[in-house]
Design a protein around this motif. Structure first.
Motif, PDB file in Angstrom:
ATOM      1  N   GLY A 146       2.241   2.082  -4.057  1.00 41.19           N
ATOM      2  CA  GLY A 146       3.447   1.588  -3.589  1.00 41.19           C
ATOM      3  C   GLY A 146       3.999   1.761  -2.357  1.00 41.19           C
ATOM      4  O   GLY A 146       4.431   1.090  -1.588  1.00 41.19           O
ATOM      5  N   ALA A 147       3.874   3.134  -2.091  1.00 42.16           N
ATOM      6  CA  ALA A 147       4.464   3.684  -0.625  1.00 42.16           C
ATOM      7  C   ALA A 147       3.783   3.175   0.417  1.00 42.16           C
ATOM      8  O   ALA A 147       4.581   2.799   1.287  1.00 42.16           O
ATOM      9  N   TYR A 148       2.530   3.202   0.233  1.00 39.17           N
ATOM     10  CA  TYR A 148       1.614   2.811   1.371  1.00 39.17           C
ATOM     11  C   TYR A 148       1.686   1.062   1.573  1.00 39.17           C
ATOM     12  O   TYR A 148       1.858   0.653   2.712  1.00 39.17           O
ATOM     13  N   ALA A 149       1.859   0.619   0.460  1.00 36.39           N
ATOM     14  CA  ALA A 149       1.805  -0.768   0.603  1.00 36.39           C
ATOM     15  C   ALA A 149       3.111  -1.333   1.344  1.00 36.39           C
ATOM     16  O   ALA A 149       3.053  -2.130   2.144  1.00 36.39           O
ATOM     17  N   ALA A 201      -5.317   8.179   7.296  1.00 36.59           N
ATOM     18  CA  ALA A 201      -5.766   9.501   6.701  1.00 36.59           C
ATOM     19  C   ALA A 201      -5.115  10.675   6.997  1.00 36.59           C
ATOM     20  O   ALA A 201      -3.624  10.661   6.634  1.00 36.59           O
ATOM     21  N   THR A 202      -5.317  11.595   7.492  1.00 34.31           N
ATOM     22  CA  THR A 202      -4.716  12.887   7.782  1.00 34.31           C
ATOM     23  C   THR A 202      -3.457  13.000   8.779  1.00 34.31           C
ATOM     24  O   THR A 202      -2.629  13.737   8.831  1.00 34.31           O
ATOM     25  N   SER A 203      -3.828  11.871   9.752  1.00 36.26           N
ATOM     26  CA  SER A 203      -2.814  11.856  10.774  1.00 36.26           C
ATOM     27  C   SER A 203      -1.473  10.875  10.368  1.00 36.26           C
ATOM     28  O   SER A 203      -0.913  10.282  11.206  1.00 36.26           O
ATOM     29  N   SER A 204      -1.191  10.709   8.930  1.00 34.26           N
ATOM     30  CA  SER A 204       0.077  10.230   8.526  1.00 34.26           C
ATOM     31  C   SER A 204       0.396   8.940   9.233  1.00 34.26           C
ATOM     32  O   SER A 204       0.399   8.836  10.441  1.00 34.26           O
ATOM     33  N   ILE A 205       1.207   7.958   8.571  1.00 32.31           N
ATOM     34  CA  ILE A 205       1.803   6.735   8.853  1.00 32.31           C
ATOM     35  C   ILE A 205       3.230   7.159   9.486  1.00 32.31           C
ATOM     36  O   ILE A 205       3.804   7.691   8.482  1.00 32.31           O
ATOM     37  N   ILE A 206       3.552   6.771  10.481  1.00 26.35           N
ATOM     38  CA  ILE A 206       5.076   6.984  11.265  1.00 26.35           C
ATOM     39  C   ILE A 206       5.621   5.945  11.561  1.00 26.35           C
ATOM     40  O   ILE A 206       5.155   4.826  11.430  1.00 26.35           O
ATOM     41  N   GLY A 207       6.908   6.098  11.677  1.00 27.20           N
ATOM     42  CA  GLY A 207       7.932   5.159  12.029  1.00 27.20           C
ATOM     43  C   GLY A 207       8.161   4.097  10.764  1.00 27.20           C
ATOM     44  O   GLY A 207       8.595   2.891  11.034  1.00 27.20           O
ATOM     45  N   VAL A 208       7.986   4.118   9.576  1.00 27.52           N
ATOM     46  CA  VAL A 208       8.822   3.566   8.704  1.00 27.52           C
ATOM     47  C   VAL A 208      10.152   3.669   8.750  1.00 27.52           C
ATOM     48  O   VAL A 208      10.916   4.709   8.881  1.00 27.52           O
ATOM     49  N   PRO A 209      10.786   2.391   8.633  1.00 27.78           N
ATOM     50  CA  PRO A 209      12.374   2.547   8.803  1.00 27.78           C
ATOM     51  C   PRO A 209      12.979   3.155   7.869  1.00 27.78           C
ATOM     52  O   PRO A 209      12.729   2.807   6.574  1.00 27.78           O
ATOM     53  N   LEU A 217       4.561   9.162   6.138  1.00 28.39           N
ATOM     54  CA  LEU A 217       3.773   9.121   4.985  1.00 28.39           C
ATOM     55  C   LEU A 217       2.340   9.877   4.940  1.00 28.39           C
ATOM     56  O   LEU A 217       1.591   9.538   5.926  1.00 28.39           O
ATOM     57  N   THR A 218       1.956  10.853   4.311  1.00 31.07           N
ATOM     58  CA  THR A 218       0.985  11.192   4.104  1.00 31.07           C
ATOM     59  C   THR A 218       0.561  11.371   2.706  1.00 31.07           C
ATOM     60  O   THR A 218       1.343  11.544   1.715  1.00 31.07           O
TER      61      THR A 218
END
Lengths: 304, 350
Positions: B75-78, B161-169, B246-247
């Motif tokens: 859910g978080a990634y979606a 992957a390991t370098s995480s998603i950034i900038g989620v509002p 997110l990681t």
């Protein structure tokens, strides 16, 4: 051809570690219906017991430096004591609890041990050099096999023979098998329940120590969660083999080792990082097709 | 339910009303505090959604699931795929389908998408594993968690992957989280008293008897599994918009442990237990965290060593399991407060 043989040796080596870990898990499950998440942390403790407590990145060996004839019994003793303490403090008061409750309790024990290690040794992985002389490869024809792998496989076989002899030939072994067959009936016939369970925890501690020494000398790194993947694959092995069957645990361990190495070797390059996902998918499939495993026991058949 | 007259509507929904009031009061009080408290309250509400979601399945079906944090991850990634800035996605997440890569969606569609994707995965997984009971079922859910972990922490072109998603509002504050918490409570309670809920509880208490009373066990389990995955997926989406980054390893054993601890401490058998567990465990963890940070006594700063928080939580959980196996709420809902004392003893626990 030589590549395949090399892979088979690697598979036997990894399978040995998984089989030993799975035996420790399977032994407790057979008697107590406990799926012991903390088994992986017993393995971590065996490894951390070798070094001087500190937050340094390079581990300073302490017990690990002793002569092996003294070092192995000392480390084993430490792990066995931890296993017995966790039994006395947590699992003994929960003897009548259901299997899911026991599972959560062992999850709690695992969490406490992991964070205890973190508190004493720090969170960062450490490098440690145990028995580095054993890396020398031995040439068998064109095959290069590290001495350590031969030792791993040899130790595993020896421990399995010893465990079998213990279970079949000694009084206590017979008690343990009786308890695994039907715990309540064994108690009626004069088997001391707590003693047998304590014995099972002690033996599973011994098996965990063997895994930690062999694993550490192969990888050379320590981390507070180092035992977790080993325990996960050990569960997988016990499930595939048939929960509660020791033979099944060993067969499952070698099978999982084989699957993991073969996936590693023959999966296409871009799918290789997902090796574990494939391995665990395989577990779910086995559970669906053959919920009682390759070597089914009466223990796991849910009665109506 | 007891025999005789059907209880009035107010009485049937009383436990839900009481729990909503408690949760609202906590958020209202918390919103008066400083920023740190606001963050704590927000996180607590998100965890409430997670735990209520997990409860909906475990509490009603009696099958222990270790896999729900996997749904939270999904859910978080979606949701993050939907709301992150497209220029960043085009650079880092090249494997995303076009409609996600080149567009940016609002918060609510993202949350709905997160919940739905989790529910869809649950439908696929559940149709396979819902016929497993007991330990086999639990291990299968654990394998699912490990699969999600392995996929999300390695799939470079989709999850970074390991370098995480950034900038989620970071749009989730206490009141937004509160809204979802209330929603989760309502959904869980309505499910619990619906005929599906009752059938599922019957199968939990006696599988054979339920089967012979024409309860389609696999079907009701699957319904609960999907609904609960939806709630947990939504919670994951909220968590992504609370953290902002997110990681995959956020969603693994630690979070599984904390949420299960909440459920066990409060009591798996009732919604009241789930809520109680979240509140009690949050308070305990906060207190321990403050003690880790240190308390100034005169000139010296007394503090507990790093890791005390986790160890303390583990010990409390073990103590509850040993001394109060059915949890603090003992598997009951908040009792109707207006029953005469003499009759109270006869009212059976739901």
């Amino acid at each position: 051809m030589i590549g395949l043989l090399q892979n088979l040796v690697d598979a036997a080596n990894l399978g040995s570690l998984y089989a030993l870990a799975a035996l420790g898990v399977g032994l407790l499950f057979g008697i107590l219906r406990l799926v012991n998440f903390a088994h992986g942390d017993f393995i971590s403790i065996g490894a951390y017991a070798l070094i001087v407590p500190s937050f340094e990145v390079t581990a300073q060996l302490f017990i690990g430096e002793w002569n092996w004839a003294l070092m192995i019994p000392t480390v084993t003793l430490i792990v066995v004591i931890v296993a017995l303490i966790s039994d006395a403090l947590v699992f003994q008061p929960l003897r009548r609890a259901s299997a899911p409750t026991l599972m959560i309790a062992s999850f709690a024990v695992s969490y406490v041990i992991q964070n205890g290690i973190l508190m004493i040794y720090g969170a960062r992985p450490k490098a440690a050099n145990l028995w580095s002389g054993l890396d020398t490869p031995i040439l068998l024809g064109e095959l290069r096999v590290p001495l350590l792998q031969i030792i791993t496989i040899g130790v595993t076989l020896a421990l399995m023979v010893a465990l079998t002899l213990f279970l079949k030939q000694t009084r206590y072994g017979v008690m343990m098998r009786a308890a695994a067959e039907d715990f309540r009936m064994a108690q009626y016939l004069g088997v001391n329940g707590n003693f047998v369970i304590g014995l099972a925890f002690a033996i599973s501690g011994i098996l965990a120590t063997a895994v930690s020494l062999l694993y550490l000398s192969q990888t050379g790194t320590l981390a507070p969660t180092m035992g977790v993947p080993l325990a996960l694959f050990a569960f997988v092995a016990t499930v595939i083999g048939g929960m509660g069957s020791l033979l099944g645990a060993v067969v499952g361990g070698f099978l999982v080792g084989f699957i993991v190495i073969m996936l590693q070797a023959y999966l296409p390059e871009d799918l290789r990082p997902f090796r574990d996902a494939f391995a665990f998918t395989f577990v779910i499939l086995i559970l669906l097709v053959r919920p009682s495993g390759i070597v089914p026991t009466r223990a796991f058949i849910e009665r109506v | 339910m007891k025999s005789g007259t059907r209880p009035s509507l107010v009485r049937r929904f009383w436990p839900l009303v009481a729990l909503c009031l408690v949760v609202t009061a906590i958020v209202a009080l918390g919103s008066l505090g400083n920023d740190e408290l606001q963050v704590t309250i927000t996180e607590m509400m998100i965890r409430l959604v997670v735990v209520v979601g997990i409860y909906l399945f475990i509490g009603n079906s009696g099958i222990l699931s270790f896999g729900h944090i996997g749904f939270m991850c999904i859910g978080a990634y979606a949701a993050a795929w939907a709301t992150v800035d497209p220029t960043w996605k085009q650079m880092m997440l090249t494997g995303l389908p076009d409609f996600l890569q080149n567009n940016q969606y609002g918060f609510l569609p993202a949350v709905a998408g997160g919940g739905l994707l989790a529910a869809f995965v649950a439908l696929l997984l559940g149709s396979a594993i819902m016929r497993l009971s007991g330990i086999a079922g639990s291990i299968a859910t654990f394998a699912f968690l490990a699969i999600v972990q392995s996929v999300y922490s390695n799939w470079e072109s989709v999850t970074a992957a390991t370098s995480s998603i950034i900038g989620v509002p970071t749009v989730v504050g206490p009141w937004v989280a509160w809204l979802f918490a209330i929603g989760a409570l309502v959904l869980a309670y309505v499910f619990q008293i619906s005929r599906f809920g009752l059938m599922l509880r019957a199968s939990r208490d006696d599988e054979v008897a339920a089967k012979s009373s024409a309860v389609g066990i696999v079907k009701v389990r699957l319904i609960a599994f999907v609904v609960s995955a939806f709630i947990v997926g939504v919670a994951g989406a909220l968590y992504a918009h609370f953290l902002g980054i997110l990681t995959a390893d956020t969603f693994y054993l630690s979070l599984t442990f904390v949420t299960l601890a909440m459920l066990v401490v409060g009591g798996v058998g009732s919604l009241t237990g789930a809520v109680t567990g979240v509140i009690v465990v949050t308070v305990v963890v906060e207190v321990l965290r403050h003690m880790e940070a240190g308390v100034a006594v005169g000139a010296t700063n007394l503090h507990l060593p790093q890791g005390s928080q986790e160890i303390g939580l583990g010990i409390i959980m073990a103590l509850v399991m040993i001394f109060r196996p059915s949890g603090l709420a003992r598997g009951r809902e908040v009792p109707w407060p207006f029953t005469p004392a003499a009759r109270r003893a006869k009212v059976p626990a739901v």
